[in-house]
Scaffold this motif. Sequence first.
Motif, PDB file in Angstrom:
ATOM      1  N   VAL A 176       0.878  -1.176   0.000  1.00  0.00           N
ATOM      2  CA  VAL A 176       0.000   0.000   0.000  1.00  0.00           C
ATOM      3  C   VAL A 176       0.914   1.224   0.000  1.00  0.00           C
ATOM      4  N   VAL A 177       1.296   1.658  -1.178  1.00  0.00           N
ATOM      5  CA  VAL A 177       2.376   2.642  -1.272  1.00  0.00           C
ATOM      6  C   VAL A 177       1.967   3.969  -1.894  1.00  0.00           C
ATOM      7  N   ASP A 178       1.026   3.976  -2.792  1.00  0.00           N
ATOM      8  CA  ASP A 178       0.732   5.192  -3.546  1.00  0.00           C
ATOM      9  C   ASP A 178      -0.383   6.009  -2.914  1.00  0.00           C
ATOM     10  N   VAL A 179      -0.240   6.305  -1.633  1.00  0.00           N
ATOM     11  CA  VAL A 179      -1.262   7.060  -0.920  1.00  0.00           C
ATOM     12  C   VAL A 179      -0.621   7.709   0.296  1.00  0.00           C
ATOM     13  N   PRO A 180      -0.995   8.937   0.634  1.00  0.00           N
ATOM     14  CA  PRO A 180      -0.492   9.537   1.879  1.00  0.00           C
ATOM     15  C   PRO A 180      -0.940   8.720   3.082  1.00  0.00           C
ATOM     16  N   LEU A 181      -0.049   8.592   4.062  1.00  0.00           N
ATOM     17  CA  LEU A 181      -0.290   7.717   5.206  1.00  0.00           C
ATOM     18  C   LEU A 181       0.178   8.410   6.476  1.00  0.00           C
ATOM     19  N   LEU A 182      -0.742   8.560   7.426  1.00  0.00           N
ATOM     20  CA  LEU A 182      -0.477   9.258   8.685  1.00  0.00           C
ATOM     21  C   LEU A 182      -0.479   8.281   9.845  1.00  0.00           C
ATOM     22  N   CYS A 183       0.431   8.481  10.812  1.00  0.00           N
ATOM     23  CA  CYS A 183       0.352   7.771  12.089  1.00  0.00           C
ATOM     24  C   CYS A 183       0.526   8.788  13.202  1.00  0.00           C
ATOM     25  N   TRP A 184       0.116   8.422  14.443  1.00  0.00           N
ATOM     26  CA  TRP A 184       0.087   9.463  15.471  1.00  0.00           C
ATOM     27  C   TRP A 184       0.554   9.062  16.856  1.00  0.00           C
ATOM     28  N   ILE A 185       0.962   7.842  17.065  1.00  0.00           N
ATOM     29  CA  ILE A 185       1.495   7.490  18.377  1.00  0.00           C
ATOM     30  C   ILE A 185       2.942   7.049  18.212  1.00  0.00           C
ATOM     31  N   THR A 186       3.835   7.748  18.864  1.00  0.00           N
ATOM     32  CA  THR A 186       5.247   7.399  18.835  1.00  0.00           C
ATOM     33  C   THR A 186       5.793   7.446  20.260  1.00  0.00           C
ATOM     34  N   SER A 187       7.009   6.974  20.401  1.00  0.00           N
ATOM     35  CA  SER A 187       7.700   7.026  21.680  1.00  0.00           C
ATOM     36  C   SER A 187       9.157   7.368  21.408  1.00  0.00           C
ATOM     37  N   PRO A 188       9.947   7.626  22.453  1.00  0.00           N
ATOM     38  CA  PRO A 188      11.365   7.931  22.207  1.00  0.00           C
ATOM     39  C   PRO A 188      12.115   6.825  21.475  1.00  0.00           C
ATOM     40  N   THR A 189      11.598   5.596  21.492  1.00  0.00           N
ATOM     41  CA  THR A 189      12.267   4.497  20.792  1.00  0.00           C
ATOM     42  C   THR A 189      11.663   4.210  19.425  1.00  0.00           C
ATOM     43  N   SER A 190      10.682   4.991  19.004  1.00  0.00           N
ATOM     44  CA  SER A 190      10.065   4.754  17.699  1.00  0.00           C
ATOM     45  C   SER A 190      11.074   4.971  16.577  1.00  0.00           C
ATOM     46  N   ASP A 191      10.895   4.217  15.509  1.00  0.00           N
ATOM     47  CA  ASP A 191      11.822   4.273  14.380  1.00  0.00           C
ATOM     48  C   ASP A 191      11.370   5.354  13.400  1.00  0.00           C
ATOM     49  N   HIS A 192      11.702   6.592  13.733  1.00  0.00           N
ATOM     50  CA  HIS A 192      11.301   7.698  12.865  1.00  0.00           C
ATOM     51  C   HIS A 192      11.985   7.614  11.509  1.00  0.00           C
ATOM     52  N   ALA A 193      13.200   7.107  11.478  1.00  0.00           N
ATOM     53  CA  ALA A 193      13.903   6.981  10.204  1.00  0.00           C
ATOM     54  C   ALA A 193      13.151   6.049   9.265  1.00  0.00           C
ATOM     55  N   ALA A 194      12.614   4.962   9.808  1.00  0.00           N
ATOM     56  CA  ALA A 194      11.837   4.036   8.976  1.00  0.00           C
ATOM     57  C   ALA A 194      10.609   4.725   8.410  1.00  0.00           C
ATOM     58  N   ALA A 195       9.992   5.601   9.209  1.00  0.00           N
ATOM     59  CA  ALA A 195       8.825   6.328   8.728  1.00  0.00           C
ATOM     60  C   ALA A 195       9.194   7.258   7.582  1.00  0.00           C
ATOM     61  N   VAL A 196      10.307   7.951   7.726  1.00  0.00           N
ATOM     62  CA  VAL A 196      10.756   8.850   6.653  1.00  0.00           C
ATOM     63  C   VAL A 196      11.055   8.052   5.391  1.00  0.00           C
ATOM     64  N   ASP A 197      11.751   6.936   5.554  1.00  0.00           N
ATOM     65  CA  ASP A 197      12.104   6.115   4.394  1.00  0.00           C
ATOM     66  C   ASP A 197      10.868   5.591   3.675  1.00  0.00           C
ATOM     67  N   ALA A 198       9.799   5.361   4.435  1.00  0.00           N
ATOM     68  CA  ALA A 198       8.568   4.812   3.858  1.00  0.00           C
ATOM     69  C   ALA A 198       7.569   5.894   3.474  1.00  0.00           C
ATOM     70  N   ASP A 199       7.959   7.149   3.529  1.00  0.00           N
ATOM     71  CA  ASP A 199       7.100   8.270   3.140  1.00  0.00           C
ATOM     72  C   ASP A 199       5.818   8.295   3.973  1.00  0.00           C
ATOM     73  N   ILE A 200       5.999   8.185   5.285  1.00  0.00           N
ATOM     74  CA  ILE A 200       4.891   8.184   6.232  1.00  0.00           C
ATOM     75  C   ILE A 200       4.884   9.499   6.998  1.00  0.00           C
ATOM     76  N   ASP A 201       3.716  10.083   7.153  1.00  0.00           N
ATOM     77  CA  ASP A 201       3.575  11.287   7.974  1.00  0.00           C
ATOM     78  C   ASP A 201       3.525  10.875   9.446  1.00  0.00           C
ATOM     79  N   VAL A 202       4.436  11.420  10.236  1.00  0.00           N
ATOM     80  CA  VAL A 202       4.468  11.153  11.672  1.00  0.00           C
ATOM     81  C   VAL A 202       3.924  12.367  12.408  1.00  0.00           C
ATOM     82  N   THR A 203       3.157  12.139  13.468  1.00  0.00           N
ATOM     83  CA  THR A 203       2.589  13.232  14.253  1.00  0.00           C
ATOM     84  C   THR A 203       3.503  13.574  15.424  1.00  0.00           C
TER      85      THR A 203
END
Length: 389
Positions: free
Chosen positions: A80-107
Amino acid sequence: MSTMSRPLLGPAEIVVDVAAIRDNARLLAATAGVPLIAVVKADGYGHGMVETARAALEGGAAWLATATIEEAVALRAAGVVDVPLLCWITSPTSDHAAAVDADIDVTAYSVEELDEIAAAIGERAVPARIQLKVDTGLSRGGASRADWAALFARARVGEEQGTWRITGLWSHFACADDPSHPANDRQEAAFRDALDLAAGHGLRPEIRHLANSAAAILRPSARFDAVRCGIAMYGLDPAPGQATDIGLVPAMTVRAPLVMVKDLAPGDAVSYGHHWTAQQATTVGLVPVGYAEGIPRNASRPGAPEAAARVGIAGALRPIRGTVCMDQVVVDLGGDRPPVGTEVVVFGPPSAGGPTAQDWAETCGTINYEIVTRIGGRMSRRYVDGEPR
């Protein structure tokens, strides 16, 4: 007398109609008149995250949303790649780099979280996609009003440095299922204040969103640039009793085989604790689902058995008798003897011939969200596309 044989049906299962999800997505987008953010967190509210996401997109959803980075990354990994994708719960150990690499909007909720994201992603050619959440009165996630200015200022600095792009600004209603509640006006006013303050700091988000399922249907002024719909997309009423019928159809049917029928004499007690005793001769049936499958243990209503949850068997609603067990429940057949293997509809759309998830929610003193999200355990899940169940 007892009768028992190999069930004619397969094991207990969850049947999900993807056509219903597609049609619900279309209805919600048409009702709101703005793009639909389809919320598929928690394994698609028990319906299956990937299959639900695909059906919602086929129905016209413009965005997808999950709770966690892990859920969002799993969607990308599933294609599921060709669509904007938002997530909203993270923690200090969340893999933000993986989100950036996967073109995911992080809150992000705070300056500290923005700093964590900046540290995690380092020097990258592509800016991160960040949405900011403000707390307008739910008092859960999101920046408190006193912290808005600092959050917006830090967000703007990151944009100027090329670290990220602020793609969204959003918040969440506390009482949208009660359209007359005064908190709704206060929260919408607060959100507009946040938008003005963000603009004053030079932020120009792509989308501003406040409305959940209930507000998407009931509160046109809160629709802004998009609406986030979860429970309504699965065909369940987000505001029971508020006359919100726009034609949504529940997508989930939970069914199981009847595996045993037996006679009870007056005075026979049923299940653990003997909380229900037959007052007259009757028949009971055994259904192989219990709290391990997500059946609420209080569905039998030990203190008020006349109000127990019901299931559909051969066109009749049959009440649960005695305590819900880990693996099974007993239902009162009222003297009838349907064949072993007869379909039992635990809940589903009205057309399925049993109670609805809302019926179960009212019996168990909860909401339909919990009923569909908790169901599963050892049940299989099967998908149909508008086919007979």
